[in-house]
Design an enzyme around this catalytic site. Structure first.
Site, PDB file in Angstrom:
ATOM      1  CG  MET A  14     128.305 -54.476 -23.263  1.00 64.35           C
ATOM      2  SD  MET A  14     128.429 -55.435 -21.717  1.00 64.35           S
ATOM      3  CE  MET A  14     128.753 -57.074 -22.357  1.00 64.35           C
ATOM      4  N   GLY A  41     121.330 -51.789 -18.872  1.00 66.23           N
ATOM      5  CA  GLY A  41     119.938 -51.818 -19.332  1.00 66.23           C
ATOM      6  C   GLY A  41     119.082 -51.844 -18.070  1.00 66.23           C
ATOM      7  CB  ALA A  44     119.647 -56.464 -17.633  1.00 67.70           C
ATOM      8  CG  ASN A  45     121.205 -52.282 -14.513  1.00 65.58           C
ATOM      9  OD1 ASN A  45     122.026 -53.143 -14.823  1.00 65.58           O
ATOM     10  ND2 ASN A  45     121.375 -51.010 -14.801  1.00 65.58           N
ATOM     11  CD  GLU A 141     116.681 -48.280 -20.631  1.00 66.87           C
ATOM     12  OE1 GLU A 141     117.368 -47.287 -20.392  1.00 66.87           O
ATOM     13  OE2 GLU A 141     117.063 -49.447 -20.373  1.00 66.87           O
ATOM     14  CE  LYS A 214     111.906 -35.262  -2.415  1.00 74.84           C
ATOM     15  NZ  LYS A 214     111.087 -34.268  -3.081  1.00 74.84           N
ATOM     16  CG  ASP A 245     118.147 -49.560 -12.910  1.00 78.84           C
ATOM     17  OD1 ASP A 245     117.024 -49.101 -13.184  1.00 78.84           O
ATOM     18  OD2 ASP A 245     119.136 -49.444 -13.657  1.00 78.84           O
ATOM     19  N   GLY A 280     129.765 -48.995 -10.105  1.00 77.66           N
ATOM     20  CA  GLY A 280     129.033 -49.836 -11.065  1.00 77.66           C
ATOM     21  C   GLY A 280     127.600 -50.079 -10.613  1.00 77.66           C
TER      22      GLY A 280
END
Ligand code: ATP
Length: 296
Positions: A14, A41, A44-45, A141, A214, A245, A280
């Site tokens: 989060m 994260g 998740a993304n 991660e 890039k 992502d 976002g």
């Protein structure tokens, strides 16, 4: 036709985002302007990016036994992602990134929390999922030993692997030799090559696996010793958070759909470009229909 099966093993966080006029000094308390909780994260993304495009996505990861954990799992379920293999770790917090943003600067603290509980043992319990997937998508991660175990199992079962080496760290040649594709950005690629002590032949092979993103300059692949440049799609960028992502989720989706690597990168470039036109990370990730409309 059955849907492409993608398994993402990675972080679920989060993001706690505070906007303020300036970053507080040590010992200082400031009144902030606004505060938002935003699902994030890299794992998740990337799972959300692939699911929005229509892939059959399973997320393997861990959240804590707190309300953030509950919110994040429901968010993924609502996107149509299979969340059965996400564990809830007792007496542990969900991973968070505490982000303070001012006009000029930002400061970030990341607490991995439950993400540290994605252990090699947990990966082994999910061997069947890895075996039955077309693609395994990973980032850095979660503990490195778990990434290595996951790639070993994927290799054993001929599942294609994409490793997004972010956040960048020194990686063993053993791992780099096993993955099928690596997707560093420019900066990550530089550090990765600088920190890896492979033979000239190993480094050449490694280069061939790299798809280097890039930003607004697009993507570079190395094929048969030559650079192949794939330009980005010109857009008015509003927020580039999560562009990488979006690109990775879309790359996994398009490879699953049977696209050749260059076409898959072209498609992922479009998805990356659309994603930066909205605020976002997950919020900007397009559906397949939105990609088709954009290309009309
Ligand atoms: P982040 O860490 O912010 O998620 P990244 O550094 O991993 O991003 P980038 O190389 O910045 O990844 O972007 C990934 C891809 O997204 C690019 O290769 C491109 O396809 C698309 N992209 C990013 N920024 C832009 C932009 N300004 N205009 C068009 N496309 C973009």
């Amino acid at each position: 036709m059955s849907k492409s099966k993608i398994t993402v093993i990675g972080s679920i966080n989060m993001d706690l985002v505070t906007s303020t006029s300036r970053i507080p000094k040590v010992g200082e308390t400031l009144l902030g302007d606004s505060f938002h909780t935003i699902p994030g994260g890299k794992g998740a993304n990337q799972a959300v990016a692939a699911a929005r495009l229509g892939a059959d996505v399973t997320m393997i990861g861990a959240v804590g036994d707190d309300s953030f954990g509950e919110m994040l799992v429901s968010n993924l379920t609502n996107q149509g992602i299979n969340t059965e293999n996400i564990i809830r770790v007792q007496d542990c917090c969900t991973g968070i990134a505490s982000i303070t943003i001012s006009d000029r600067d930002n400061s970030i603290i990341v607490v991995p929390g439950a993400n540290s509980h994605v252990t090699p043992d947990m990966i082994e319990k999910n061997e069947d999922k890895i075996k039955n997937s077309d693609i395994l998508l990973l980032q850095l991660e979660i503990p490195l030993e778990s990434v290595i175990r996951a790639v070993e199992l994927a290799k054993k079962h001929n599942t294609l692997t994409i490793l997004n080496p972010a956040p960048v760290m020194e990686l063993p040649m053993e791992l780099l030799g096993m993955v099928d594709y690596l997707t560093p950005n420019e900066h990550e690629q530089m550090l990765l090559f600088a920190s890896t002590d492979g033979t000239e032949k190993e480094l050449e092979k490694l280069k061939e696996k790299c798809i280097v993103t890039k930003g607004s300059k697009g993507v570079i692949l190395y094929s048969n010793g030559n650079d192949v440049k794939i330009p980005s799609i010109p857009v008015e960028a509003v927020d580039t958070t999560g562009a990488g992502d979006s690109f990775n989720g879309a790359l996994a989706f398009s490879l699953c759909e049977g696209m050749k690597i260059e076409d898959a990168c072209r498609f992922a470039n479009v998805v990356g470009a659309i994603s930066v036109t909205k605020l976002g990370a997950q919020n900007g990730m397009p559906t397949k229909k939105e990609v088709e409309e954009f290309l009309e």
